[in-house]
Write a protein that holds these residues in place. Structure first.
Motif, PDB file in Angstrom:
ATOM      1  N   SER A  69       0.833  -1.199   0.000  1.00 24.15           N
ATOM      2  CA  SER A  69       0.000   0.000   0.000  1.00 24.15           C
ATOM      3  C   SER A  69       0.866   1.247   0.000  1.00 24.15           C
ATOM      4  N   ALA A  70       1.884   1.258   0.856  1.00 28.44           N
ATOM      5  CA  ALA A  70       2.781   2.419   0.924  1.00 28.44           C
ATOM      6  C   ALA A  70       3.560   2.571  -0.378  1.00 28.44           C
ATOM      7  N   LEU A  71       4.002   1.457  -0.952  1.00 26.97           N
ATOM      8  CA  LEU A  71       4.722   1.522  -2.217  1.00 26.97           C
ATOM      9  C   LEU A  71       3.835   2.077  -3.321  1.00 26.97           C
ATOM     10  N   GLN A  72       2.588   1.624  -3.362  1.00 26.37           N
ATOM     11  CA  GLN A  72       1.672   2.099  -4.392  1.00 26.37           C
ATOM     12  C   GLN A  72       1.425   3.591  -4.244  1.00 26.37           C
ATOM     13  N   GLU A  73       1.204   4.039  -3.008  1.00 14.61           N
ATOM     14  CA  GLU A  73       0.988   5.474  -2.773  1.00 14.61           C
ATOM     15  C   GLU A  73       2.221   6.272  -3.181  1.00 14.61           C
ATOM     16  N   GLY A  74       3.406   5.770  -2.840  1.00 16.11           N
ATOM     17  CA  GLY A  74       4.648   6.440  -3.215  1.00 16.11           C
ATOM     18  C   GLY A  74       4.831   6.487  -4.719  1.00 16.11           C
ATOM     19  N   PHE A  75       4.537   5.365  -5.366  1.00 18.76           N
ATOM     20  CA  PHE A  75       4.643   5.329  -6.825  1.00 18.76           C
ATOM     21  C   PHE A  75       3.675   6.319  -7.455  1.00 18.76           C
ATOM     22  N   ASP A  76       2.419   6.306  -6.995  1.00 13.78           N
ATOM     23  CA  ASP A  76       1.404   7.202  -7.553  1.00 13.78           C
ATOM     24  C   ASP A  76       1.825   8.664  -7.408  1.00 13.78           C
ATOM     25  N   ALA A  77       2.319   9.029  -6.220  1.00 12.43           N
ATOM     26  CA  ALA A  77       2.742  10.411  -5.987  1.00 12.43           C
ATOM     27  C   ALA A  77       3.944  10.761  -6.864  1.00 12.43           C
ATOM     28  N   GLY A  78       4.943   9.882  -6.904  1.00 13.81           N
ATOM     29  CA  GLY A  78       6.126  10.142  -7.721  1.00 13.81           C
ATOM     30  C   GLY A  78       5.794  10.229  -9.196  1.00 13.81           C
ATOM     31  N   PHE A  79       4.914   9.357  -9.643  1.00 13.29           N
ATOM     32  CA  PHE A  79       4.517   9.344 -11.048  1.00 13.29           C
ATOM     33  C   PHE A  79       3.805  10.649 -11.410  1.00 13.29           C
ATOM     34  N   ALA A  80       2.827  11.035 -10.583  1.00 15.78           N
ATOM     35  CA  ALA A  80       2.014  12.213 -10.892  1.00 15.78           C
ATOM     36  C   ALA A  80       2.759  13.528 -10.683  1.00 15.78           C
ATOM     37  N   LEU A  81       3.584  13.583  -9.641  1.00 21.78           N
ATOM     38  CA  LEU A  81       4.219  14.857  -9.289  1.00 21.78           C
ATOM     39  C   LEU A  81       5.605  15.041  -9.880  1.00 21.78           C
ATOM     40  N   VAL A  82       6.268  13.956 -10.246  1.00 22.46           N
ATOM     41  CA  VAL A  82       7.634  14.074 -10.765  1.00 22.46           C
ATOM     42  C   VAL A  82       7.735  13.505 -12.180  1.00 22.46           C
ATOM     43  N   GLY A  83       7.408  12.232 -12.337  1.00 19.78           N
ATOM     44  CA  GLY A  83       7.625  11.545 -13.606  1.00 19.78           C
ATOM     45  C   GLY A  83       6.865  12.125 -14.779  1.00 19.78           C
ATOM     46  N   VAL A  84       5.575  12.320 -14.605  1.00 22.03           N
ATOM     47  CA  VAL A  84       4.753  12.821 -15.713  1.00 22.03           C
ATOM     48  C   VAL A  84       5.145  14.248 -16.124  1.00 22.03           C
ATOM     49  N   PRO A  85       5.267  15.186 -15.180  1.00 19.80           N
ATOM     50  CA  PRO A  85       5.641  16.545 -15.606  1.00 19.80           C
ATOM     51  C   PRO A  85       6.999  16.601 -16.310  1.00 19.80           C
TER      52      PRO A  85
END
Length: 187
Positions: free
Chosen positions: A41-57
């Motif tokens: 769960s923590a990994l998924q939340e971390g991935f989602d945040a990193g993806f949306a806030l860092v990776g995608v932009p």
């Protein structure tokens, strides 16, 4: 002499011992599953945040810049040789952008580095020397070598990786070049 037909005096204890063992195994198993679920769960939340806030932009910006400079280079290549300076500049920007990796410009993950430092004592490996990281660095070295073999690629040492500031300057160069040409391109 005891009869083989007599009940074992430990017979009353055996079902209780089995039950205690079984109960203990289920408790441990449930505990492990809970830990695994929590980590996932923590990994998924971390991935989602990193993806949306860092990776995608970052990916979107790099992709837009590469697309814009590709369009400018194509536009200039189709024109006569009157804009050879602009074409050379466009090719240089394009070549520089081709060498930018996500790891070059992504912000440093302070939390991950702190976590690695905390667990340094538990391992003999220094921070950043995991097998996975070593393989990644080796692959990046091969990518650098391949890029240097590409025709027209600037030769620069492996240590001279692009920075976020370099990418900002490249973006400014694209905007200046598109303005100079009267093109409305937004990288």
């Amino acid at each position: 002499m005891e009869s083989p037909w007599e009940e074992d005096p430990r017979a009353d204890y055996a079902p209780q011992a089995d039950w205690a063992k079984l109960s203990n195994e289920f408790t441990n198993s449930g505990y492990r599953e809970g830990i695994i679920a929590g980590k996932e769960s923590a990994l998924q939340e971390g991935f989602d945040a990193g993806f949306a806030l860092v990776g995608v932009p970052i990916g979107r910006d790099l992709g837009s810049m590469r697309g814009a400079i590709s369009a400018i280079t194509s536009f200039l290549s189709s024109k006569s040789q009157e804009d050879s300076t602009a074409l050379t500049m466009a090719r240089e920007i394009s070549s520089s952008l081709a060498g930018v990796r996500f790891s070059d410009i992504a912000p440093v993950d302070q939390e991950a580095e702190q976590h690695a430092r905390e667990h340094l004592d538990a391992s003999d490996d220094p921070v950043g020397q995991s097998e996975e990281l070593s393989q990644k660095r080796e692959m990046e070295g091969l990518e650098d070598m391949l890029q240097r073999l590409t025709a027209g690629a600037p030769s620069r040492p492996l240590q001279d990786r692009p920075t976020r500031e370099d990418v900002i300057r490249l973006k400014e160069g694209i905007l200046a070049l598109s303005g100079q040409l009267g093109l409305e391109i937004t990288p």
